[in-house]
Structure formats: C-alpha cells, structure tokens
Write an enzyme that holds these catalytic residues in place. Structure first.
Site, PDB file in Angstrom:
ATOM      1  N   GLY A   1       4.257  -3.664  -3.358  1.00 34.82           N
ATOM      2  CA  GLY A   1       4.413  -3.847  -4.802  1.00 34.82           C
ATOM      3  C   GLY A   1       4.879  -2.546  -5.426  1.00 34.82           C
ATOM      4  O   GLY A   1       6.037  -2.376  -5.799  1.00 34.82           O
ATOM      5  N   ARG A   2       3.938  -1.593  -5.476  1.00 31.93           N
ATOM      6  CA  ARG A   2       4.205  -0.300  -6.111  1.00 31.93           C
ATOM      7  C   ARG A   2       5.473   0.379  -5.582  1.00 31.93           C
ATOM      8  O   ARG A   2       6.270   0.921  -6.345  1.00 31.93           O
ATOM      9  CB  ARG A   2       2.997   0.617  -5.850  1.00 31.93           C
ATOM     10  CG  ARG A   2       2.994   1.914  -6.630  1.00 31.93           C
ATOM     11  CD  ARG A   2       1.874   2.827  -6.115  1.00 31.93           C
ATOM     12  NE  ARG A   2       0.601   2.167  -6.060  1.00 31.93           N
ATOM     13  CZ  ARG A   2      -0.311   2.177  -7.031  1.00 31.93           C
ATOM     14  NH1 ARG A   2      -0.073   2.844  -8.137  1.00 31.93           N
ATOM     15  NH2 ARG A   2      -1.447   1.532  -6.891  1.00 31.93           N
TER      16      ARG A   2
ATOM     17  N   GLY B   1       0.748  -1.248   0.000  1.00 32.38           N
ATOM     18  CA  GLY B   1       0.000   0.000   0.000  1.00 32.38           C
ATOM     19  C   GLY B   1       0.776   1.295   0.000  1.00 32.38           C
ATOM     20  O   GLY B   1       0.205   2.351  -0.294  1.00 32.38           O
TER      21      GLY B   1
ATOM     22  N   ARG C   1      -3.470   3.284 -16.674  1.00 35.62           N
ATOM     23  CA  ARG C   1      -3.773   3.939 -15.392  1.00 35.62           C
ATOM     24  C   ARG C   1      -4.396   5.336 -15.522  1.00 35.62           C
ATOM     25  O   ARG C   1      -5.312   5.650 -14.760  1.00 35.62           O
ATOM     26  CB  ARG C   1      -2.534   3.965 -14.491  1.00 35.62           C
ATOM     27  CG  ARG C   1      -2.075   2.555 -14.088  1.00 35.62           C
ATOM     28  CD  ARG C   1      -1.004   2.579 -13.020  1.00 35.62           C
ATOM     29  NE  ARG C   1      -1.469   3.081 -11.752  1.00 35.62           N
ATOM     30  CZ  ARG C   1      -1.262   4.303 -11.305  1.00 35.62           C
ATOM     31  NH1 ARG C   1      -0.571   5.170 -12.007  1.00 35.62           N
ATOM     32  NH2 ARG C   1      -1.736   4.660 -10.144  1.00 35.62           N
TER      33      ARG C   1
ATOM     34  N   TYR D   1       2.165  -1.559 -12.187  1.00 36.11           N
ATOM     35  CA  TYR D   1       0.821  -1.582 -12.787  1.00 36.11           C
ATOM     36  C   TYR D   1       0.797  -0.942 -14.178  1.00 36.11           C
ATOM     37  O   TYR D   1      -0.170  -0.279 -14.551  1.00 36.11           O
ATOM     38  CB  TYR D   1      -0.207  -0.934 -11.836  1.00 36.11           C
ATOM     39  CG  TYR D   1      -0.184  -1.566 -10.455  1.00 36.11           C
ATOM     40  CD1 TYR D   1      -0.642  -2.856 -10.251  1.00 36.11           C
ATOM     41  CD2 TYR D   1       0.359  -0.888  -9.358  1.00 36.11           C
ATOM     42  CE1 TYR D   1      -0.578  -3.453  -8.999  1.00 36.11           C
ATOM     43  CE2 TYR D   1       0.427  -1.476  -8.096  1.00 36.11           C
ATOM     44  CZ  TYR D   1      -0.044  -2.757  -7.931  1.00 36.11           C
ATOM     45  OH  TYR D   1       0.018  -3.343  -6.694  1.00 36.11           O
TER      46      TYR D   1
ATOM     47  N   TYR E   1      -7.701   5.235 -13.528  1.00 38.93           N
ATOM     48  CA  TYR E   1      -7.646   5.872 -12.203  1.00 38.93           C
ATOM     49  C   TYR E   1      -7.452   7.377 -12.257  1.00 38.93           C
ATOM     50  O   TYR E   1      -7.159   7.992 -11.239  1.00 38.93           O
ATOM     51  CB  TYR E   1      -6.443   5.324 -11.399  1.00 38.93           C
ATOM     52  CG  TYR E   1      -6.364   3.837 -11.247  1.00 38.93           C
ATOM     53  CD1 TYR E   1      -7.469   3.092 -10.870  1.00 38.93           C
ATOM     54  CD2 TYR E   1      -5.163   3.173 -11.445  1.00 38.93           C
ATOM     55  CE1 TYR E   1      -7.377   1.718 -10.722  1.00 38.93           C
ATOM     56  CE2 TYR E   1      -5.059   1.800 -11.289  1.00 38.93           C
ATOM     57  CZ  TYR E   1      -6.173   1.079 -10.930  1.00 38.93           C
ATOM     58  OH  TYR E   1      -6.086  -0.275 -10.778  1.00 38.93           O
TER      59      TYR E   1
ATOM     60  N   GLU F   1       3.507  -6.930   1.991  1.00 38.76           N
ATOM     61  CA  GLU F   1       3.440  -7.237   0.555  1.00 38.76           C
ATOM     62  C   GLU F   1       3.542  -5.972  -0.286  1.00 38.76           C
ATOM     63  O   GLU F   1       2.602  -5.612  -1.005  1.00 38.76           O
ATOM     64  CB  GLU F   1       2.117  -7.942   0.250  1.00 38.76           C
ATOM     65  CG  GLU F   1       1.954  -9.265   0.953  1.00 38.76           C
ATOM     66  CD  GLU F   1       0.520  -9.757   0.925  1.00 38.76           C
ATOM     67  OE1 GLU F   1      -0.389  -8.992   0.541  1.00 38.76           O
ATOM     68  OE2 GLU F   1       0.303 -10.908   1.301  1.00 38.76           O
TER      69      GLU F   1
ATOM     70  N   CYS G   1      -7.714   4.157 -30.210  1.00 39.04           N
ATOM     71  CA  CYS G   1      -8.959   4.698 -30.732  1.00 39.04           C
ATOM     72  C   CYS G   1      -9.856   5.246 -29.644  1.00 39.04           C
ATOM     73  O   CYS G   1     -11.053   4.964 -29.618  1.00 39.04           O
ATOM     74  CB  CYS G   1      -9.668   3.638 -31.557  1.00 39.04           C
ATOM     75  SG  CYS G   1      -8.722   3.221 -33.011  1.00 39.04           S
TER      76      CYS G   1
HETATM   77  C1  LIG Z   1      -3.410  -8.379  -1.265  1.00 38.74           C
HETATM   78  C2  LIG Z   1      -2.505  -7.348  -1.803  1.00 38.74           C
HETATM   79  N1  LIG Z   1      -1.254  -7.281  -1.338  1.00 38.74           N
HETATM   80  C3  LIG Z   1      -0.375  -6.378  -1.820  1.00 38.74           C
HETATM   81  C4  LIG Z   1      -0.736  -5.474  -2.781  1.00 38.74           C
HETATM   82  C5  LIG Z   1       0.279  -4.508  -3.290  1.00 38.74           C
HETATM   83  O1  LIG Z   1      -0.055  -3.201  -3.023  1.00 38.74           O
HETATM   84  P1  LIG Z   1       0.916  -2.016  -3.399  1.00 38.74           P
HETATM   85  O2  LIG Z   1       1.328  -2.209  -4.799  1.00 38.74           O
HETATM   86  O3  LIG Z   1       0.084  -0.806  -3.208  1.00 38.74           O
HETATM   87  O4  LIG Z   1       2.057  -2.061  -2.452  1.00 38.74           O
HETATM   88  C6  LIG Z   1      -2.051  -5.482  -3.290  1.00 38.74           C
HETATM   89  C7  LIG Z   1      -2.455  -4.508  -4.308  1.00 38.74           C
HETATM   90  O5  LIG Z   1      -3.535  -4.433  -4.782  1.00 38.74           O
HETATM   91  C8  LIG Z   1      -2.949  -6.453  -2.781  1.00 38.74           C
HETATM   92  O6  LIG Z   1      -4.188  -6.518  -3.242  1.00 38.74           O
END
Ligand SMILES: Cc1ncc(COP(=O)(O)O)c(C=O)c1O
Length: 447
Positions: free
Chosen positions: A292-293, A248, A335, A394, A339, A290, A366
């Site tokens: 990601g971004r 997050g 995105r 993403y 978004y 977890e 298009c």
């Molecule tokens: C279950 C879960 N974990 C981790 C993430 C990764 O989130 P972020 O990319 O915001 O760190 C997400 C993103 O949707 C998620 O759904």
C-alpha cells in the site's frame, strides 16, 4: 531538499509535480490539496510486477487500498493489471463503483460483519481472508445460502515481531490479527474450513507490519509459512496454492531515510521463499503481495497555505521558537499525532531560496497538532505555499472532519495535466447526515 518522483523546481522557483506548477494547482483547486504524482504511482505498480516476475517467476500484486482509495485509484490499479486488497464494506463498495473486477479482489478484516461477508460473497470477491473460527462458520452459512463456493485464504499469525511503530506491528503473537500457527489455532481453522460445505481453502496469508526498512521479518516468516503449508498438506492432503505475504515495505519521509528498493525487497523475499520451499521439499506457492504505502506514499504531496508565523519565547528553555501555521493539520494528516510520524516539506513558491529559518509547522485544529517540528525553510510569510511530502499513504484515507473541517480535494497530475479525482467537501457535506429531533426545535432561551 528532497525531491521525489517527478518533483522539480521550475524556472519560477516553484515546486512542480507531474509537470504542474504547485502554485497554479493551489490557485485552481484551493488548499489544502492532496496532489498525487500519477507517473510515480504507475511506475511503482510496474516495478512491483517486474521485480517479482524476475525474482519469483511472477506474483499477484494486490494494491492495499487502505493506503489511499478513491474510485479513480481503483481504475488505475485495474489498468495496471493489479489486484486490490479491501478491508471494509466501504472499500469494497468503492471498488465496485469503479467497476473493479471482483475476480481480482481480496477481502480483509479481523471482524467482518455478516453484512460485509454477504456483500463479498454476492459481489464474487475472489478471496475472503478469514480471521477467526466464528467468521469461518458465518461465511460458510452465507456462501451456502447464496448457493456459492467461496474461496478463502487463512490469515495466519507467524509470531514474528517487526521493528516499527507499535500501532503498525501485526506479525507478533500478541496481535488481534490472524490465527496463531505455533499454538495450533491456524491448523484447527484449516481443518474447520476443510470440513465446511461451501468454503474452499486456497491459501494462507500473513502481514507482519508496515513502514519496514529491515526486511528480516519477511526472511523470518518465510520458513514458518512454508513449513506450515507442508504441515497442512501432510496432515490433511489439502492443496495450498497461494501464499499472500501482505504489504509492509517502508517509504522515504525524510531525506535521511533509505528504505529498500522494490527490487531488493523482491529479491530478499523470493530468495527466502524459494530456499524455504527447497528445504521443505514442496513446490513454491503462487505468491501474492499487498503493498500500500510503497505504491502511493511518496507519490503524494499536500499543499497548504501558510498563515502568520508566530514567535514564542520559552522561559524554561531560553530562546524562541517559531510556529508556522498551515490551513489544515490533524484532520487531513493524523499520522504525526498518531504515530509521531516525521515529514519533510518544501516552501513551494520559493523552493530554492536559502533555508534561513527553523519552524515548527502546526495545523489549525484545537490541539497541538504539529505536523513537523524543527524544519529549516526559507523565511515564510502569510500566503506562502507549503508542500508537505510523502503524504500519499494513510493521509486522505485517514482524514476526518474534526473541528468540522472539510476534507481536501485530490488531484492526479501527469505530463502537465491535473485531474480532480475527489472534490473538496463543502459545508453541506458536513451536515448532510445530521438530524434534529422534533423535540429539540423551538428555543425557550431569550432571543
Ligand atoms: C493485511 C494488510 N495488507 C496490506 C497492508 C498494507 O501495508 P503497507 O501499506 O505497509 O504496504 C496492510 C496495512 O496495514 C495490512 O494490514
């Protein structure tokens, strides 16, 4: 101009990433091209591990592969000693093909199919994060049939509503994800799992949302999750060893964005959890995250070739506007359309020239697939290179073949070296799955 990671402007007035001149990368690999700053990614992985070591005494950091996944990324994550979060059979398969150790994989999904669960059990995924009563039942049968005990985390809904785009908010009660703690569903799921033959409850999971700058949802969810662990222990005697708080943390898309650092994030979360454990009088659980971004977002830059600028006169709103088309758009970065996401960009082959024009950067699909509205850039012309920043998360993972565009290549750059980690799709790739039924053959139309 915002420069991220190893980005700099070199003596040729060109943008350089990982010691590689972006103009050379475009010439060698073509455009659009996703460029990943490997040093930046590795540093983020290490920052996460170090910060949580310092603040919490250690945590298992599972990179959320949905943000960006190719086999090389899985291999890098493995090298960095991280875990991997996968959310589909495809992500799990990619991890397997990369030889990622399954003992460090967490499997997600709000509706995992029987095939996906079977694959997770067969491959020996460490934790399946279960998300419904029916899934618990199905996974139990699958694990039983395989003669295995499957460890699980239970995805909980803490009822916390973060301040982010509605499509990436997940911690609020009105969500398809998780089992509600407040209405008793989560406890019911724990009891169902405890009564199963082949499942072992190891911990709880929650993920409140993505691209968060305000950390209060984490502070708010900490006591809710810790109190729930205590309630489980008291009511059932089960031991809950792991708390996975998802991802997050937000990243910088615009110069004025100021997301919390990984250190601030680790400090805030650790303090909230440690305090909550002290109040509840329980041992602190092993922590998992977890991200990601925040691992890959700012590491990615998409290089486009610019087409002919087009000036339009707007009668209702007197004045002109200049569209700057690039050779990609919606298919490599959905995105902005999904978004309303905002981006920064640099004219990569004349990076330090005075920014004398305002453009709306548009794609070539298009629809009105604007990538950036109102950006000041040096006067641009056909053949220039535009580097759109913070596209590491993403973008590639959300890319499509819309308008039958081929998905761009991905290169990892570091110390002046560029390695292709995903080749550009070609025309054959576009038709490889297509079939023409026999009865469609033989045209009756005049030639
Ligand atoms: C279950 C879960 N974990 C981790 C993430 C990764 O989130 P972020 O990319 O915001 O760190 C997400 C993103 O949707 C998620 O759904």
């Amino acid at each position: 101009m915002m420069l991220l990671g190893t980005q700099k402007v070199n003596g040729k007035n060109h943008l350089e990433i990982g010691g590689c001149d972006v103009a050379d990368l475009a010439a060698q690999f073509g455009t659009p091209l996703y460029v990943m700053d490997e040093k930046f990614v590795r540093e983020k992985c290490r920052e996460y591990k170090k910060a949580f070591e310092l603040e919490y005494g250690g945590a298992d950091i599972a990179y959320a592969s949905k943000a960006f996944i190719v086999t090389a990324m899985c291999a890098l994550v493995d090298q960095e000693g991280m875990w991997l979060d996968v959310a589909s059979a495809g992500e799990l398969y990619t991890a397997k093909q990369a030889g990622f150790p399954m003992g460090r994989v967490v499997m997600h999904g709000n509706f995992k199919s029987g095939d996906e669960l079977e694959m997770a059990v067969d491959l020996g995924v460490k934790y399946v994060v279960v998300d419904s009563f029916q899934e618990i039942e199905l996974l139990n049968v699958i694990a039983q049939d395989a003669g295995k005990k499957q460890e699980i985390l239970l995805r909980c809904n803490p009822g916390v509503d973060p301040d982010t785009h509605r499509l990436i908010r997940t911690g609020q009660e009105d969500s398809k994800f998780g089992l509600n703690i407040k209405d008793g569903s989560a406890m019911q799921a724990v009891k169902q799992t405890l009564g199963s033959d082949a499942l072992v409850v190891k911990g709880l999971h929650c993920h409140v949302g993505s691209q968060l700058f305000d950390l209060s949802p984490f502070i708010d969810s900490a006591p809710i999750m810790i109190e729930f662990i205590k309630q489980i222990v008291t009511e059932t005697g089960a031991s809950i060893e792991v708390l996975d708080i998802g991802g997050g943390l937000g990243v910088r898309y615009l110069e004025e964005h100021n997301p919390p650092s990984v250190d601030e994030f680790a400090k805030t979360i650790s303090e909230a959890l440690i305090t909550a454990c002290a109040v509840a009088g329980i041992e602190k659980p092993r922590l998992m995250l977890e991200p990601g971004r925040s691992i890959v977002g700012e590491a990615g830059t998409t290089i486009y070739t610019v087409g002919a600028p087009k000036e339009v006169n707007i009668a209702q709103d007197p004045g002109t506007k200049t569209y700057l088309p690039v050779d990609g758009g919606l298919s490599d970065n959905p995105r902005p359309s999904l978004y309303d996401a905002k981006y920064s960009a640099i004219l990569a082959n004349r990076a330090n020239d005075a920014q004398t024009k305002t453009y709306t950067v548009c794609g070539k699909h298009c629809e009105t697939d604007n990538l950036i509205s109102n950006i000041a850039l040096p006067e641009a012309k056909t053949g220039d290179l535009l580097a759109v920043q913070t596209t590491g998360a993403y973008n590639h993972s959300m890319a499509s073949n819309y308008n039958r565009f081929t998905r761009p290549a991905v290169v990892f750059v570091m110390d002046g070296k560029a390695d292709l980690v995903a080749r550009r799709e070609n025309m054959e790739d576009l038709v490889v799955c297509d079939l023409i039924p026999k009865r469609f053959k033989g045209s009756t139309a005049p030639a």
